[in-house]
Scaffold this motif. Structure first.
Motif, PDB file in Angstrom:
ATOM      1  N   VAL A  13      33.358  52.315  32.729  1.00 25.04           N
ATOM      2  CA  VAL A  13      31.712  51.513  31.563  1.00 25.04           C
ATOM      3  C   VAL A  13      33.795  50.480  31.437  1.00 25.04           C
ATOM      4  N   LEU A  14      34.150  50.795  31.390  1.00 27.25           N
ATOM      5  CA  LEU A  14      34.826  48.771  30.901  1.00 27.25           C
ATOM      6  C   LEU A  14      34.623  47.777  32.341  1.00 27.25           C
ATOM      7  N   ALA A  15      34.941  48.581  32.851  1.00 28.24           N
ATOM      8  CA  ALA A  15      34.934  47.701  34.633  1.00 28.24           C
ATOM      9  C   ALA A  15      34.274  47.350  34.283  1.00 28.24           C
ATOM     10  N   TYR A  16      32.723  48.192  34.674  1.00 28.69           N
ATOM     11  CA  TYR A  16      32.285  47.521  35.277  1.00 28.69           C
ATOM     12  C   TYR A  16      31.495  46.946  34.223  1.00 28.69           C
ATOM     13  N   LEU A  17      31.390  46.666  32.669  1.00 32.60           N
ATOM     14  CA  LEU A  17      30.803  45.357  32.309  1.00 32.60           C
ATOM     15  C   LEU A  17      32.202  44.196  32.327  1.00 32.60           C
ATOM     16  N   ALA A  18      33.102  44.434  33.107  1.00 31.79           N
ATOM     17  CA  ALA A  18      34.208  43.363  33.516  1.00 31.79           C
ATOM     18  C   ALA A  18      33.205  42.652  34.945  1.00 31.79           C
ATOM     19  N   GLU A  19      32.511  43.528  35.556  1.00 36.77           N
ATOM     20  CA  GLU A  19      31.899  42.993  36.520  1.00 36.77           C
ATOM     21  C   GLU A  19      30.046  42.531  36.018  1.00 36.77           C
ATOM     22  N   VAL A  20      30.733  42.671  35.154  1.00 34.69           N
ATOM     23  CA  VAL A  20      29.218  41.832  34.371  1.00 34.69           C
ATOM     24  C   VAL A  20      29.354  40.053  33.780  1.00 34.69           C
ATOM     25  N   VAL A  21      30.625  39.944  33.402  1.00 38.92           N
ATOM     26  CA  VAL A  21      30.873  38.995  33.283  1.00 38.92           C
ATOM     27  C   VAL A  21      31.237  37.946  35.029  1.00 38.92           C
ATOM     28  N   ASN A  22      32.152  39.192  35.484  1.00 38.61           N
ATOM     29  CA  ASN A  22      32.161  37.694  36.382  1.00 38.61           C
ATOM     30  C   ASN A  22      32.071  39.058  37.447  1.00 38.61           C
ATOM     31  N   PRO A  23      31.302  39.173  38.398  1.00 35.91           N
ATOM     32  CA  PRO A  23      31.661  40.121  39.435  1.00 35.91           C
ATOM     33  C   PRO A  23      32.213  40.222  40.601  1.00 35.91           C
ATOM     34  N   ALA A  24      31.830  38.480  41.156  1.00 42.14           N
ATOM     35  CA  ALA A  24      32.531  37.841  41.896  1.00 42.14           C
ATOM     36  C   ALA A  24      34.654  38.161  42.333  1.00 42.14           C
TER      37      ALA A  24
END
Length: 290
Positions: A95-106
Motif C-alpha cells: 500500500v505504501l508503494a502504491y501511495l508513492a506511485e499516486v504521488v509520482n508514478p513516472a
C-alpha cells in the motif's frame, strides 16, 4: 502467708533447639521467610517466588523446568503464530508503494519497475521492488485484487508455515515471478507472482494435509484463464511465481521429520541460488531476441 508479686519477672531462659533458627531466603540471606520452593524446598522471599501450577517455585527450578517443556510449533516447523505480522507488514509495504506511485508514478516506475533490460545492465533491485508496485492510477483493480488475495489466504498460510517460512515463500515466489519476466518477458509490475505463489502453496498444503482441494483448484484454474484472457497481464510473472511457490511449499511440507529445519533452510538457499544464478548467467531471452 505467701503473696504473688504484682509484676512477675521475665521467664527463666530455655535452651534453644538447633532447628529453631528463623529461615532466610537462599538468595537474600538478610530476608526472613517461611515460604519454601515446592520442588527443592529452599526458602524463598517474595522477589524469588515464581508462581507454579502448585504453590511457588524458586528461580532455578523454574528455569530448569522450562528446559524440559516442549514448545508448540507451526504445522510445518517454526514457532506458532498467533498474529500474522508478516502478512500485515507485506500489505502495508504494498500500500505504501502504491501511495508513492499516486504521488509520482513516472518517477517510481522508471526507477523501480521490473525491466528485463534494466536488470541485465545492473539494476538488480528491480527483481524485488517490481513485486511491490502495481498499475498506477487511475487503475485500482490490480492492487485491490492482489491485496484481497493476500488478506484472504496470507494469515492461514503464515500460521501453517510459521512467519519465517511464510516470508521465504512470499519473497521467493515474487523473485520467481520476476526471474520469469526477466527471461521470457520484458516489463512488469505487481505482487501477482507472489500471490500466485501463495495459490500454489495452498494446493500443496491441501494435498499434504488431506484437505478437499476442489476449491483451491477452482481458484488456480480461474486465475490461470484470466491470465491469458485479459490483455496486458504478465503470464510469465504469474506462472513463475506459481511454480516457485508450489516448489518451496513442497520442500517445507514434505521435509523429513529428522533434521527438518536444516533441510528446509538448505533447500530454501538452493532455490534462491538457482534463481539468482539464472539472472547472472542468462540474458533476457525474449527482450534481446526482439
Amino acid at each position: 502467708m505467701t503473696t504473688q508479686p504484682d509484676h512477675p519477672g521475665p521467664p527463666a531462659p530455655r535452651d534453644e533447639a538447633p532447628g529453631d533458627h528463623i529461615p532466610t531466603c537462599y538468595r537474600h540471606p538478610d530476608r526472613e521467610t517461611y515460604v519454601r520452593c515446592q520442588r527443592c524446598e529452599k526458602p524463598i522471599c517474595p522477589d524469588c517466588m515464581r508462581v507454579a501450577s502448585v504453590g511457588h517455585q524458586c528461580v532455578e527450578c523454574v528455569r530448569e523446568g522450562n528446559k524440559t517443556v516442549r514448545h508448540g510449533q507451526a504445522a510445518f516447523g517454526g514457532r506458532p503464530v498467533t498474529t500474522p505480522f508478516v502478512t500485515w507488514t507485506l500489505l502495508a509495504l504494498n500500500v505504501l508503494a502504491y501511495l508513492a506511485e499516486v504521488v509520482n508514478p513516472a518517477r517510481v516506475l522508471n526507477a523501480f519497475a521490473m525491466s528485463a533490460d534494466a536488470v541485465y545492465y545492473g539494476e538488480w533491485w528491480r527483481l524485488v521492488t517490481g513485486a511491490f508496485l502495481h498499475s498506477p492510477p487511475p487503475s485500482y483493480w490490480h492492487i485491490l485484487f492482489n491485496m484481497w488475495a493476500l488478506f484472504a489466504i496470507g494469515p492461514q498460510l503464515e500460521r501453517l508455515l510459521g512467519s519465517l517460512r511464510f516470508s521465504a515463500l512470499y519473497l521467493l515466489a515474487a523473485l520467481g515471478g520476476s526471474v520469469a519476466v526477466y527471461l521470457f518477458g520484458s516489463v512488469a509490475v505487481g505482487a501477482s507472482g507472489a500471490i500466485y505463489g501463495l495459490f500454489g502453496a495452498m494446493f500443496v498444503i491441501s494435498r499434504r494435509l488431506g484437505y478437499d482441494m476442489r476449491g483451491v483448484l477452482w481458484l488456480i484454474g480461474i486465475n490461470a484463464v484470466l491470465t491469458f484472457v485479459i490483455p496486458n497481464i504478465s503470464w510469465q510473472g504469474h506462472l513463475g511465481g506459481l511454480i516457485v511457490g508450489a516448489l518451496i511449499t513442497a520442500l517445507y511440507a514434505y521435509a523429513p521429520a529428522r533434521n527438518r529445519t536444516a533441510f528446509q533452510l538448505g533447500t530454501t538457499l538452493v532455490v534462491l541460488i538457482v534463481l539468482v544464478a539464472a539472472v547472472m548467467v542468462l540474458p533476457p531471452l525474449v527482450s534481446f531476441a526482439g
